[in-house]
Design a protein around this motif. Structure first.
Motif, short mmCIF file in Angstrom:
data_model
loop_
_atom_site.label_atom_id
_atom_site.label_comp_id
_atom_site.label_asym_id
_atom_site.label_seq_id
_atom_site.Cartn_x
_atom_site.Cartn_y
_atom_site.Cartn_z
N VAL A 154 -12.60 -19.85 -21.07
CA VAL A 154 -13.35 -19.21 -19.99
C VAL A 154 -14.23 -18.14 -20.62
CG1 VAL A 154 -13.21 -17.76 -17.94
CG2 VAL A 154 -11.58 -19.65 -18.24
N ARG A 155 -15.55 -18.26 -20.39
CA ARG A 155 -16.48 -17.27 -20.94
C ARG A 155 -17.19 -16.56 -19.79
NH1 ARG A 155 -20.05 -20.25 -23.82
NH2 ARG A 155 -18.96 -20.01 -25.80
N VAL A 156 -17.13 -15.25 -19.80
CA VAL A 156 -17.80 -14.44 -18.77
C VAL A 156 -18.88 -13.60 -19.46
CG1 VAL A 156 -17.55 -12.59 -17.08
CG2 VAL A 156 -15.78 -14.36 -17.26
N ARG A 157 -20.09 -13.75 -18.97
CA ARG A 157 -21.21 -12.97 -19.51
C ARG A 157 -21.60 -11.89 -18.51
NH1 ARG A 157 -23.48 -16.67 -23.38
NH2 ARG A 157 -22.80 -18.82 -22.98
N VAL A 211 -13.37 -16.58 -11.58
CA VAL A 211 -13.40 -17.93 -12.14
C VAL A 211 -12.22 -18.71 -11.57
CG1 VAL A 211 -13.44 -19.33 -14.24
CG2 VAL A 211 -14.38 -17.00 -14.27
N THR A 212 -12.50 -19.89 -11.04
CA THR A 212 -11.44 -20.72 -10.45
C THR A 212 -11.51 -22.13 -11.03
OG1 THR A 212 -12.85 -21.40 -8.59
CG2 THR A 212 -11.49 -19.43 -8.29
N TRP A 213 -10.40 -22.83 -10.97
CA TRP A 213 -10.34 -24.23 -11.37
C TRP A 213 -9.08 -24.84 -10.79
CZ3 TRP A 213 -9.57 -20.18 -14.80
CH2 TRP A 213 -8.30 -20.06 -15.34
N PRO A 237 -6.26 -18.40 -12.63
CA PRO A 237 -7.56 -18.26 -11.96
C PRO A 237 -7.68 -16.94 -11.21
CG PRO A 237 -6.66 -20.46 -11.60
CD PRO A 237 -5.57 -19.67 -12.28
N GLY A 238 -8.85 -16.36 -11.27
CA GLY A 238 -9.08 -15.05 -10.64
C GLY A 238 -10.23 -14.35 -11.33
#
Length: 349
Positions: A201-204, A148-150, A173-174
């Motif tokens: 940040v949500r990771v599924r 995930v980056t921003w 970020p990473g």
């Protein structure tokens, strides 16, 4: 005939003993024996004199004057202390920095400091900072994390625009593991006013079942969730296959950004194998997938499928990741995604 020695009562002995002790006590003290602890004053100077001019300046009866350095003042006690018989000085001593009371901001005005900084009534407002929107990513099949980056947000000051560094609280970020991760950014202006914002940040994790009976059952798990890039080759030594996979190794972020899952089909049945990331597809299921999509096992082939399961592009030769991304970015569903990702700051930079 011997005369008897008169008896001395106990009270007399006590008086004599006390007298001798006091004589020794005062003689030792005034003979220059250090008595009180040496005086040390932070941010100050000490000037001491002993009563008999002894070498040590902390014998009993010594007097010390305390002077604080420029910019400091006596915090408590008296500027002069005496070493007493109790081995303690007659008072406390300490120097503290002189601080002016907080300067009141004039209404509709300001003030300029000697260090060149300028403050006005607008400094009472906190700086403004805007965080990215919710980052929602789905991990590659078989993986429990996603990249995930921003972009780091920039704060805006209501006064002179000079801000301190933006401080991130949370993971930078990473790669993020599965779950919801709460983040925040904070920034300060020169007057000490704080501005902050929060985002998540949500990771599924996408669990793909490779134990299904049919190829259609395997593809149905990606419906409306992921795009597919299916790469087929007769052997792992195939030149086209090796070139294509090497090129994709450096394009994982672009694939994640476009929700693309790579499926590899290598070999000729019954020696063929399939692979989705690090998960192996049984030979029988890999064969069904080739038959369903009408992919020859004799040559290199690459098939691109959209989220609705439509066969969009086919290639019999390798192409660069840039060409793959350009093709996907022209699809209608992807064009809508690009607008949302641009607003949310999703990039591969």
């Amino acid at each position: 005939m011997l005369k008897s020695v008169p008896r001395v009562n106990m009270d007399t002995w006590l008086v004599v003993s006390l007298f001798v002790f006091l004589q020794l006590f005062f003689s030792l003290a005034y003979e220059g024996t250090p008595w009180c602890a040496p005086i040390k004053v932070k941010h100050g100077d000490v000037s001491c004199r002993s009563p008999g001019g002894q070498y040590y300046k902390n014998v009993m009866g010594s007097r010390c004057k305390i002077r604080c350095k420029s910019g400091y003042e006596m915090q408590q006690g008296h500027p002069e202390v005496v070493c007493m018989a109790s081995k303690h000085w007659s008072g406390n001593y300490a120097c503290r920095e002189i601080r002016c009371p907080k300067l009141q901001m004039p209404a509709n005005g300001g003030y300029k400091c000697s260090d060149g900084s300028y403050f006005n009534s607008r400094y009472v407002d906190a700086p403004v900072i805007k965080c990215p929107n919710l980052k929602d990513k789905t991990a590659e099949p078989g993986k429990l994390s996603a990249r995930v980056t921003w972009d780091t947000p920039e704060g805006k000051d209501t006064a002179d625009g000079i801000l301190t560094d933006v401080i991130l609280k949370g993971k930078p970020p990473g790669h993020f593991p599965e779950g919801l991760h709460k983040m925040s950014y904070t920034v300060y202006d020169r007057a000490g006013n704080k501005g902050s914002c929060r985002f998540s940040v949500r990771v599924r994790a996408m669990n793909i079942n490779v134990g299904v009976r049919t190829a259609s059952g395997l593809l149905d798990q990606f419906y409306e969730k992921r795009r597919l890039l299916i790469i087929s080759a007769p052997t792992a030594a195939n030149h086209y296959y090796r070139f294509q996979m090497t090129n994709l190794q450096h394009a994982q972020c672009g694939l994640d950004l476009r929700h693309v899952t790579v499926i590899e089909l290598v070999g000729i049945y019954p020696a063929q194998i399939g692979r989705i990331s690090h998960r192996l597809i049984p030979p029988g299921l890999a064969l069904q997938l080739r038959l369903l999509l009408q992919i020859s096992h004799d040559n290199f082939n690459m098939v691109m499928i959209d989220k609705q399961g439509m066969d969009r592009e086919r290639y019999t030769y390798p192409i660069t990741s840039a060409q793959i991304f350009t093709t996907i970015d022209t699809w209608q569903g992807r064009m809508d995604e690009m607008v949302l990702q641009q607003e949310a700051g999703h990039t591969c930079q």
